[in-house]
Design a protein around this motif. Structure first.
Motif, PDB file in Angstrom:
ATOM      1  N   ALA A  26       0.827  -1.204   0.000  1.00  0.00           N
ATOM      2  CA  ALA A  26       0.000   0.000   0.000  1.00  0.00           C
ATOM      3  C   ALA A  26       0.861   1.254   0.000  1.00  0.00           C
ATOM      4  O   ALA A  26       0.610   2.209  -0.758  1.00  0.00           O
ATOM      5  N   HIS A  27       1.873   1.268   0.829  1.00  0.00           N
ATOM      6  CA  HIS A  27       2.736   2.450   0.897  1.00  0.00           C
ATOM      7  C   HIS A  27       3.549   2.631  -0.391  1.00  0.00           C
ATOM      8  O   HIS A  27       3.810   3.759  -0.821  1.00  0.00           O
ATOM      9  N   ALA A  28       3.936   1.528  -1.022  1.00  0.00           N
ATOM     10  CA  ALA A  28       4.648   1.630  -2.294  1.00  0.00           C
ATOM     11  C   ALA A  28       3.723   2.207  -3.375  1.00  0.00           C
ATOM     12  O   ALA A  28       4.142   3.042  -4.197  1.00  0.00           O
ATOM     13  N   MET A  29       2.470   1.764  -3.405  1.00  0.00           N
ATOM     14  CA  MET A  29       1.515   2.304  -4.375  1.00  0.00           C
ATOM     15  C   MET A  29       1.326   3.804  -4.178  1.00  0.00           C
ATOM     16  O   MET A  29       1.309   4.578  -5.150  1.00  0.00           O
ATOM     17  N   LEU A  44      -4.321   7.680   1.378  1.00  0.00           N
ATOM     18  CA  LEU A  44      -4.744   6.805   2.462  1.00  0.00           C
ATOM     19  C   LEU A  44      -4.372   5.366   2.138  1.00  0.00           C
ATOM     20  O   LEU A  44      -4.758   4.838   1.092  1.00  0.00           O
ATOM     21  N   ALA A  45      -3.595   4.749   3.030  1.00  0.00           N
ATOM     22  CA  ALA A  45      -3.222   3.335   2.890  1.00  0.00           C
ATOM     23  C   ALA A  45      -4.177   2.480   3.721  1.00  0.00           C
ATOM     24  O   ALA A  45      -4.387   2.749   4.908  1.00  0.00           O
ATOM     25  N   ILE A  46      -4.755   1.456   3.091  1.00  0.00           N
ATOM     26  CA  ILE A  46      -5.650   0.527   3.790  1.00  0.00           C
ATOM     27  C   ILE A  46      -5.187  -0.898   3.471  1.00  0.00           C
ATOM     28  O   ILE A  46      -5.684  -1.532   2.533  1.00  0.00           O
ATOM     29  N   ALA A 372       5.897   0.689  -6.779  1.00  0.00           N
ATOM     30  CA  ALA A 372       5.883   2.149  -6.794  1.00  0.00           C
ATOM     31  C   ALA A 372       6.019   2.689  -8.217  1.00  0.00           C
ATOM     32  O   ALA A 372       5.311   3.624  -8.617  1.00  0.00           O
ATOM     33  N   GLU A 373       6.922   2.109  -8.984  1.00  0.00           N
ATOM     34  CA  GLU A 373       7.141   2.578 -10.356  1.00  0.00           C
ATOM     35  C   GLU A 373       5.896   2.334 -11.212  1.00  0.00           C
ATOM     36  O   GLU A 373       5.482   3.198 -11.999  1.00  0.00           O
TER      37      GLU A 373
END
Length: 388
Positions: A26-29, A44-46, A372-373
């Protein structure tokens, strides 16, 4: 996405099993999306899960609490440190059964499918009851056991006796010898607690699609072991059905009762548990519909996007929950669905993190960077479509 408002971008993935937790994914996205939107958006990370591996971590992350660590037995009786979580208000325990009876913890020795049991899971339940919880959320994926959850009930005070009144052998080995189920010593706190069992499969308890036939081999069951386990589970189900005055088929054929070697069977029959889809349980526990209501762009994902992903798994849950106007971008290690299948399932677009031909071990090493990329590429495309 209205240009005049500050968009909300949500990342709600499952774990990329074996390489990246749901929280890390989630944090990478969101890191990828932030590279495109910067401070012009809210994020917002869920982290989510479907009742299997990662369910505990998903709820810990959303609840914002640390895991409680206690000593419990693994599936073959060895002591280990196992985790579970308690909600901020102290009312609910989130127990991931595999913390005690998980297959990875016994992979260092030859598997013992007839002897492995769930007693250690019951020890986690007892500790949670000692902390004063009134609700047990039990996710059961990833088990090494095949014994209908009898070990959990033994830890809680139930005795499974043979015709001579002796306790039968633990594990699947003793199921066929059970003649009497003595629940007079059952911890009363376990009866008054509200139980929900999170499953990530829909297989029944018995038969060719049952726990022994489908999952027994991956837990070490030989072709000779499978019918022994299946017959033992059927006997246990018949005894419990007779005790409760219901048809045996209510237990042997009900969808989901084959999860984790049949843990739902005794939980339902002796504790009054409710069996629920793991993704839906996590959704309710974290308040997903409310969190998702204001989303303008939603990311989800998992290790492999296939037909199962859009049938009760996390991606399906997110597709059903996100606002209709918010694009849903799925990022996965491998994408096995055609574009038309994605659209039919409510997925706007799906992308693999693989940059080209590569082996799994190489991809695992850079999973978060690739997520992330890939998210940055997708976010740029969405933003351009809105701006244009």
């Amino acid at each position: 996405m209205p240009a005049s408002t500050r968009p909300l971008i949500i990342a709600a993935p499952d774990s990329f099993k074996g390489s990246c937790s749901a929280a890390a994914a989630a944090h990478a996205m969101l890191a990828g999306a932030r590279a495109v939107y910067g401070d012009a958006a809210d994020y917002l990370a869920i982290p989510l899960a479907d009742g299997g591996e990662g369910t505990l971590d998903a709820l810990l992350a959303v609840w914002g609490v640390q895991a409680r660590e206690v000593t419990a037995r693994d599936a073959i009786g060895r002591q280990r440190r196992a985790r579970y979580g308690i909600s901020v208000d102290g009312a609910t325990a989130m127990i991931e059964a595999a913390e005690a009876n998980g297959l990875p913890w016994v992979s260092d020795v030859p598997l013992r499918p007839l002897d492995a049991d769930t007693f250690g899971v019951g020890e986690l339940v007892l500790d949670a009851l000692d902390q004063g919880v009134s609700e047990i959320l039990l996710s059961v994926g990833g088990s090494a056991t095949n014994e209908g959850g009898t070990g959990i009930l033994r830890a809680l005070g139930v005795r499974f006796l043979d015709a001579a009144g002796r306790e039968v052998a633990p594990g699947a080995r003793g199921l066929g010898d059970i003649a009497t189920i003595d629940d007079s010593g059952l911890d009363p706190r376990a009866l008054t607690a509200e139980w929900r069992i999170a499953v990530d499969v829909s297989f029944p308890l018995c038969g060719p699609e049952g726990a022994a036939a489908v999952f027994g081999p991956q837990k070490g069951a030989t072709p000779a072991d499978v019918p022994i386990i299946d017959a033992g589970l059927e006997r246990l189900a018949m005894l419990l059905a007779a005790r409760n005055g219901v048809p045996a088929s209510d237990y042997t054929e009900r969808a989901g009762f084959g999860a984790a070697g049949g843990i739902p069977l005794t939980a339902v029959a002796l504790l009054g548990a409710e069996v629920v889809a793991g993704a839906d349980l996590v959704s309710e526990a974290v308040g997903l519909p409310e969190l998702m209501a204001g989303a303008d762009l939603v990311f989800s994902g998992e290790g492999r996007l296939d037909s199962q992903s859009v049938n009760g798994k996390v991606v399906d849950l997110v597709a059903r929950t996100r606002p209709a106007a918010a694009p849903l971008v799925v990022i996965a290690g491998a994408v096995e669905l055609a574009a038309v299948e994605c659209r039919a399932a409510g997925v706007t677009a799906a992308f693999s993190i693989a940059p080209g031909p590569t082996c799994l071990s190489d991809l695992v090493a850079v999973t978060e960077d690739r997520i992330a990329e890939t998210a940055a590429h997708a976010a740029a495309l969405v933003r351009a479509s809105v701006s244009g």
